[in-house]
Motif scaffolding. Structure first.
Motif, PDB file in Angstrom:
ATOM      1  N   GLU A  44      41.895  52.591  32.178  1.00 52.87           N
ATOM      2  CA  GLU A  44      41.169  51.574  31.552  1.00 52.87           C
ATOM      3  C   GLU A  44      41.724  50.097  32.038  1.00 52.87           C
ATOM      4  N   VAL A  45      42.541  49.768  32.331  1.00 48.29           N
ATOM      5  CA  VAL A  45      43.196  48.781  32.839  1.00 48.29           C
ATOM      6  C   VAL A  45      42.645  48.436  34.529  1.00 48.29           C
ATOM      7  N   GLN A  46      42.510  49.481  35.129  1.00 47.89           N
ATOM      8  CA  GLN A  46      41.995  49.357  36.514  1.00 47.89           C
ATOM      9  C   GLN A  46      40.363  49.210  36.406  1.00 47.89           C
ATOM     10  N   ARG A  47      39.747  49.668  35.340  1.00 53.25           N
ATOM     11  CA  ARG A  47      38.243  49.826  35.264  1.00 53.25           C
ATOM     12  C   ARG A  47      38.040  48.129  34.784  1.00 53.25           C
ATOM     13  N   LEU A  48      38.811  47.478  33.758  1.00 56.87           N
ATOM     14  CA  LEU A  48      38.396  45.984  33.540  1.00 56.87           C
ATOM     15  C   LEU A  48      38.624  45.320  34.581  1.00 56.87           C
ATOM     16  N   ALA A  49      39.746  45.658  35.577  1.00 56.33           N
ATOM     17  CA  ALA A  49      39.734  44.686  36.666  1.00 56.33           C
ATOM     18  C   ALA A  49      38.886  44.957  37.571  1.00 56.33           C
ATOM     19  N   ASN A  50      38.432  45.860  37.793  1.00 54.12           N
ATOM     20  CA  ASN A  50      37.238  46.195  38.776  1.00 54.12           C
ATOM     21  C   ASN A  50      35.958  45.552  38.504  1.00 54.12           C
ATOM     22  N   LEU A  51      35.854  45.736  37.178  1.00 56.60           N
ATOM     23  CA  LEU A  51      34.470  45.110  36.594  1.00 56.60           C
ATOM     24  C   LEU A  51      34.388  43.496  36.892  1.00 56.60           C
ATOM     25  N   LEU A  52      35.723  43.150  36.364  1.00 57.38           N
ATOM     26  CA  LEU A  52      35.832  41.438  36.695  1.00 57.38           C
ATOM     27  C   LEU A  52      35.457  41.168  38.334  1.00 57.38           C
ATOM     28  N   GLN A  53      35.944  41.942  39.147  1.00 55.54           N
ATOM     29  CA  GLN A  53      35.857  41.754  40.454  1.00 55.54           C
ATOM     30  C   GLN A  53      34.432  41.890  41.096  1.00 55.54           C
ATOM     31  N   LEU A  54      33.790  42.993  40.165  1.00 51.12           N
ATOM     32  CA  LEU A  54      32.476  43.255  40.630  1.00 51.12           C
ATOM     33  C   LEU A  54      31.427  42.238  40.054  1.00 51.12           C
ATOM     34  N   VAL A  55      31.578  41.808  38.741  1.00 53.88           N
ATOM     35  CA  VAL A  55      30.618  40.555  38.441  1.00 53.88           C
ATOM     36  C   VAL A  55      30.669  39.526  39.032  1.00 53.88           C
ATOM     37  N   ALA A  56      32.085  38.999  39.556  1.00 60.05           N
ATOM     38  CA  ALA A  56      32.075  37.950  40.468  1.00 60.05           C
ATOM     39  C   ALA A  56      31.373  38.233  41.857  1.00 60.05           C
ATOM     40  N   ASP A  57      31.328  39.322  42.240  1.00 61.81           N
ATOM     41  CA  ASP A  57      30.689  39.525  43.664  1.00 61.81           C
ATOM     42  C   ASP A  57      29.300  39.718  43.311  1.00 61.81           C
ATOM     43  N   ARG A  58      28.848  40.148  42.335  1.00 60.52           N
ATOM     44  CA  ARG A  58      27.482  40.273  42.045  1.00 60.52           C
ATOM     45  C   ARG A  58      26.653  38.855  41.766  1.00 60.52           C
ATOM     46  N   ALA A  59      27.544  37.860  40.842  1.00 64.63           N
ATOM     47  CA  ALA A  59      26.938  36.561  40.674  1.00 64.63           C
ATOM     48  C   ALA A  59      26.734  36.042  42.011  1.00 64.63           C
ATOM     49  N   LEU A  60      27.542  35.962  42.919  1.00 68.21           N
ATOM     50  CA  LEU A  60      27.465  35.211  44.184  1.00 68.21           C
ATOM     51  C   LEU A  60      26.124  35.972  44.987  1.00 68.21           C
ATOM     52  N   ILE A  61      26.068  37.188  44.993  1.00 65.46           N
ATOM     53  CA  ILE A  61      25.032  37.902  45.897  1.00 65.46           C
ATOM     54  C   ILE A  61      23.579  37.904  45.150  1.00 65.46           C
ATOM     55  N   ASP A  62      23.648  37.835  43.755  1.00 66.40           N
ATOM     56  CA  ASP A  62      22.187  37.678  43.099  1.00 66.40           C
ATOM     57  C   ASP A  62      21.793  36.397  42.655  1.00 66.40           C
ATOM     58  N   LYS A  63      22.823  35.349  43.076  1.00 67.49           N
ATOM     59  CA  LYS A  63      22.646  33.820  42.537  1.00 67.49           C
ATOM     60  C   LYS A  63      22.433  33.923  41.470  1.00 67.49           C
ATOM     61  N   ALA A  64      22.992  34.416  40.516  1.00 65.23           N
ATOM     62  CA  ALA A  64      22.961  34.302  39.117  1.00 65.23           C
ATOM     63  C   ALA A  64      24.087  34.129  38.421  1.00 65.23           C
ATOM     64  N   HIS A  65      24.164  33.545  37.055  1.00 66.10           N
ATOM     65  CA  HIS A  65      25.485  33.311  36.299  1.00 66.10           C
ATOM     66  C   HIS A  65      25.694  34.453  35.313  1.00 66.10           C
ATOM     67  N   LEU A  66      26.760  35.422  35.657  1.00 72.82           N
ATOM     68  CA  LEU A  66      27.148  36.545  35.098  1.00 72.82           C
ATOM     69  C   LEU A  66      28.390  36.447  34.110  1.00 72.82           C
ATOM     70  N   GLY A  67      28.626  37.105  33.030  1.00 76.68           N
ATOM     71  CA  GLY A  67      29.748  37.081  32.419  1.00 76.68           C
ATOM     72  C   GLY A  67      30.252  38.043  31.613  1.00 76.68           C
ATOM     73  N   VAL A  68      31.367  38.227  31.052  1.00 74.55           N
ATOM     74  CA  VAL A  68      31.689  39.442  30.416  1.00 74.55           C
ATOM     75  C   VAL A  68      32.326  38.796  29.034  1.00 74.55           C
ATOM     76  N   VAL A  69      31.850  39.364  28.188  1.00 77.62           N
ATOM     77  CA  VAL A  69      32.104  39.113  26.708  1.00 77.62           C
ATOM     78  C   VAL A  69      33.219  40.299  26.164  1.00 77.62           C
ATOM     79  N   LEU A  70      34.487  39.727  25.980  1.00 78.96           N
ATOM     80  CA  LEU A  70      35.383  40.651  25.696  1.00 78.96           C
ATOM     81  C   LEU A  70      35.743  40.633  24.090  1.00 78.96           C
ATOM     82  N   GLU A  71      35.582  41.726  23.536  1.00 81.12           N
ATOM     83  CA  GLU A  71      36.267  42.031  22.041  1.00 81.12           C
ATOM     84  C   GLU A  71      37.512  42.928  22.319  1.00 81.12           C
ATOM     85  N   GLU A  72      38.126  43.081  20.807  1.00 83.30           N
ATOM     86  CA  GLU A  72      39.282  43.987  20.799  1.00 83.30           C
ATOM     87  C   GLU A  72      38.950  45.409  21.238  1.00 83.30           C
TER      88      GLU A  72
END
Length: 200
Positions: A44-72
């Protein structure tokens, strides 16, 4: 003259080597059987870390603002809708089997894990009364909290910059934290992952 045959047994060193090998194999088997919770938490830790990296990469590629809403108990990927001027959850209703649907759909953590946002950078508009960081799950749709826009604690901008964040993922045992890891992401340092502790 009859030749005498000499019986040869195991030496002490050979016996010790066999005992050490058996003890090592038994220890590995015990760890692999009893540590499935630890492996799930690590995943789960690796999944979250990979997701943050993927979101950062996709935002640059898609020229869009992306984010992650984190809950408990989980997280959701959102995109900034320029026409509505607010953050909206990504919709994969047209193509639910796509790779992006699998990567970016909302994810809920197992019951024995929790997310804690340690530090974040406020987004512009975060002080608005109609917007707040995160959202509470399990509330009815009539809840005032659900009607507000859920701002992402982690945001990756189309320019390639990210708003820095530091998040802890906890593994709980008997309602107490047994293990923790910290995932942090910033434009300067990129992704950083620190395993804080094993069983306490």
């Amino acid at each position: 003259m009859k030749a005498t045959t000499r019986q040869r047994g195991f030496t002490l060193i050979e016996l010790l080597v066999v005992i050490v090998i058996i003890a090592t194999l038994a220890g590995m088997a015990t760890l692999s059987l009893g540590n499935s919770e630890g492996r799930n938490w690590t995943g789960e830790v690796q999944r979250l870390a990979n997701l943050l990296q993927l979101v950062a990469d996709r935002a640059l590629i898609d020229k869009a603002h992306l984010g992650v809403v984190l809950e408990e108990d989980g997280y959701t990927v959102v995109r900034y809708d320029n026409s509505a001027m607010k953050w909206v959850e990504l919709d994969f209703a047209d193509n639910p089997a796509s790779a992006n649907a699998r990567r970016f759909t909302s994810h809920e953590l197992p019951q024995n894990m929790r997310i804690e946002v340690l530090s974040q950078t406020e987004l512009p508009g975060a002080n608005s009364s109609d917007a707040e960081f995160g959202r509470e799950k399990g509330k009815g749709s009539s809840s005032k909290k659900d009607s507000k826009e859920a701002l992402p604690q982690f945001a990756a901008l189309s320019s390639g910059e990210v708003l820095p964040i530091e998040v802890a993922v906890h593994l709980l045992k008997n309602e107490k934290v047994a293990r923790s890891a910290v995932v942090s992401y910033s434009t300067l340092h990129g992704m950083e992952l620190e395993w804080l502790s094993d069983e306490l």
